[in-house]
Design an enzyme around this catalytic site. Structure first.
Site, PDB file in Angstrom:
ATOM      1  N   CYS A   1     -10.103   3.765   9.049  1.00  0.00           N
ATOM      2  CA  CYS A   1      -9.426   2.660   8.210  1.00  0.00           C
ATOM      3  C   CYS A   1      -9.212   3.759   6.871  1.00  0.00           C
ATOM      4  O   CYS A   1     -10.088   3.951   6.065  1.00  0.00           O
ATOM      5  CB  CYS A   1      -9.874   1.524   8.004  1.00  0.00           C
ATOM      6  SG  CYS A   1      -9.112   0.560   6.364  1.00  0.00           S
TER       7      CYS A   1
ATOM      8  N   CYS B   1     -11.261   2.166   3.828  1.00  0.00           N
ATOM      9  CA  CYS B   1     -12.718   2.118   3.732  1.00  0.00           C
ATOM     10  C   CYS B   1     -12.995   3.267   2.817  1.00  0.00           C
ATOM     11  O   CYS B   1     -12.676   4.277   2.640  1.00  0.00           O
ATOM     12  CB  CYS B   1     -13.376   2.214   5.150  1.00  0.00           C
ATOM     13  SG  CYS B   1     -13.180   0.590   5.921  1.00  0.00           S
TER      14      CYS B   1
ATOM     15  N   HIS C   1      -8.076  -4.442   6.488  1.00  0.00           N
ATOM     16  CA  HIS C   1      -8.922  -4.436   5.230  1.00  0.00           C
ATOM     17  C   HIS C   1      -8.534  -4.965   4.154  1.00  0.00           C
ATOM     18  O   HIS C   1      -7.351  -4.829   3.843  1.00  0.00           O
ATOM     19  CB  HIS C   1      -9.084  -2.753   4.764  1.00  0.00           C
ATOM     20  CG  HIS C   1     -10.227  -2.512   3.865  1.00  0.00           C
ATOM     21  ND1 HIS C   1     -11.595  -1.814   4.351  1.00  0.00           N
ATOM     22  CD2 HIS C   1     -10.511  -2.968   2.630  1.00  0.00           C
ATOM     23  CE1 HIS C   1     -12.263  -1.559   3.307  1.00  0.00           C
ATOM     24  NE2 HIS C   1     -11.710  -2.392   2.307  1.00  0.00           N
TER      25      HIS C   1
ATOM     26  N   HIS D   1      -7.047  -6.193   0.811  1.00  0.00           N
ATOM     27  CA  HIS D   1      -6.280  -5.571  -0.360  1.00  0.00           C
ATOM     28  C   HIS D   1      -4.905  -6.057  -0.637  1.00  0.00           C
ATOM     29  O   HIS D   1      -4.429  -7.030  -0.161  1.00  0.00           O
ATOM     30  CB  HIS D   1      -6.074  -3.881   0.250  1.00  0.00           C
ATOM     31  CG  HIS D   1      -4.974  -3.725   1.026  1.00  0.00           C
ATOM     32  ND1 HIS D   1      -4.995  -4.335   2.546  1.00  0.00           N
ATOM     33  CD2 HIS D   1      -3.570  -3.528   1.034  1.00  0.00           C
ATOM     34  CE1 HIS D   1      -3.714  -4.027   3.114  1.00  0.00           C
ATOM     35  NE2 HIS D   1      -2.914  -3.631   2.261  1.00  0.00           N
TER      36      HIS D   1
ATOM     37  N   GLN E   1      -1.651  -5.148  -3.786  1.00  0.00           N
ATOM     38  CA  GLN E   1      -0.856  -4.220  -4.222  1.00  0.00           C
ATOM     39  C   GLN E   1      -0.312  -4.367  -5.724  1.00  0.00           C
ATOM     40  O   GLN E   1      -0.440  -5.634  -6.153  1.00  0.00           O
ATOM     41  CB  GLN E   1       0.348  -3.712  -3.601  1.00  0.00           C
ATOM     42  CG  GLN E   1      -0.066  -3.362  -1.980  1.00  0.00           C
ATOM     43  CD  GLN E   1       1.015  -3.102  -1.275  1.00  0.00           C
ATOM     44  OE1 GLN E   1       2.024  -1.876  -1.807  1.00  0.00           O
ATOM     45  NE2 GLN E   1       1.788  -3.624  -0.065  1.00  0.00           N
TER      46      GLN E   1
END
Length: 346
Positions: A49, A52, A161, A163, A165
């Site tokens: 990933c 990560c 994952h 997250h 932006q």
């Protein structure tokens, strides 16, 4: 108001757009498309990933062994700081202009398998403080800073994952410019902020409130287009992230955890949505007409596999919804605040 269980239209004062509400349609049988649904069993760490810790990304950079949030410039940015100037011809039909900016990724946690509702309050507070610090830095150079999260494959998210932006640019985005115009017009007419007055209206009526605390109010807005849409508004006269104090940041983390937990509990899934923040433009203008707020746009309608499709009438005429915002808020309010994955745990 009476007869709101029959077809009617509602106006969004932030955008000036109308929404067709057709409550009776939610009872119709569904023979349309069903989205695939399976709860992913993700590891806490995935060596392939790119989000990560300690993993090499596509550009050859290696992520640090971060423990809270981690921000980096998007390796495939939609905006570039050095895009060349475009000399557009003076043509009323064919217009273009250059757009310079930057795009960043915010990893909310080093854990690959967690989403916002599964983070602790301290971890969510780190997310909020990262939003604030990033906004403070980028607003020195750019007029419009879009902080957002796309959660779930249904919303086009390519990485599980956790997250979000940030896209920052010199021009005002269409949505921010539209909200700026309508909030400014309301302020000129009434001498008060649009969303400040709207908060008072919602607190008075109570039937669209999903969550509230001392500093924030979360409602299914009167003009909601998406089935379980939420508008999250700061209660104080705050126009952007730079003005949030510690108590407001802490309460924001708390209400985010409750909102997203209710979402996941609704259909017992990693509830997909697109959410984003609207700040007053960082142009040096007087932003007293603005109130910092976030929009949550989730697509699911009846289950984890049935979503609202914005097609046909919605694309060619105006937004349409199949249950009233009041009903959607009531459904969300009755959900527990213990995440369904934590049921039976101490």
């Amino acid at each position: 108001m009476k007869n709101l269980e029959f077809p009617h239209r509602r106006r969004n004062p932030l955008s000036g757009e109308w929404v067709l509400v057709s409550p009776h349609r939610n009872n119709r049988p569904w023979n349309g498309a069903l989205e695939s649904h399976s709860e992913p069993h993700l590891p806490s760490y995935e060596q392939d990933c790119p989000l990560c810790p300690k993993v090499e990304r596509a550009n050859g950079e290696v992520n640090p062994d971060y423990t809270n949030t981690f921000v980096f410039n998007n390796d495939f940015a939609a905006l570039l700081p050095d895009s060349p100037e475009i000399m557009s011809a003076k043509d009323d039909l064919l217009q273009a202009e250059s757009s310079q900016g930057c795009a960043r990724v915010i990893c909310f946690s080093p854990r690959h398998d967690k989403t916002l509702p599964e983070l602790s309050l301290d971890e969510l507070t780190h997310v909020v403080s990262t939003w604030k610090s990033q906004y403070q830095a980028l607003s020195q150079d750019y007029a419009c800073i879009q902080i957002f999260e796309n959660k779930g494959e249904m919303m086009g998210c390519s990485q599980p994952h956790p997250h979000g932006q940030i896209w920052a640019h010199h021009h005002l985005s269409t949505e921010v410019e539209r909200e700026d115009v309508h909030q400014a017009g309301y302020y000129r007419q009434h001498g008060r902020s649009l969303l400040g007055d709207y908060i008072e209206r919602e607190l008075d009526q109570q039937n669209r409130i999903v969550e509230q605390n001392e500093n924030w109010l979360a409602v299914v807005p009167y003009w909601a287009a998406w089935p379980f849409e939420i508008l999250l508004i700061v209660r104080a006269e705050v126009s952007d992230f730079t003005q949030l104090n510690q108590a407001q940041q802490h309460d924001l983390a708390a209400i985010l955890k409750n909102i997203t937990t209710r979402y996941d509990n609704l259909f017992r899934c990693r509830f997909p949505y697109s959410m984003g923040w609207h700040n007053g433009p960082a142009t040096g203008q007087d932003n007293r007409h603005w109130r910092l707020h976030a929009h949550f746009y989730p697509p699911l309608l009846r289950s984890a596999t049935i979503k609202k499709h914005m097609v046909g009438y919605e694309m060619l005429a105006e937004s349409q919804r199949d249950l009233t915002p009041e009903k959607a808020a009531a459904v969300l309010r009755q959900l527990p605040l213990t995440h369904y994955k934590e049921e039976g745990h101490d």
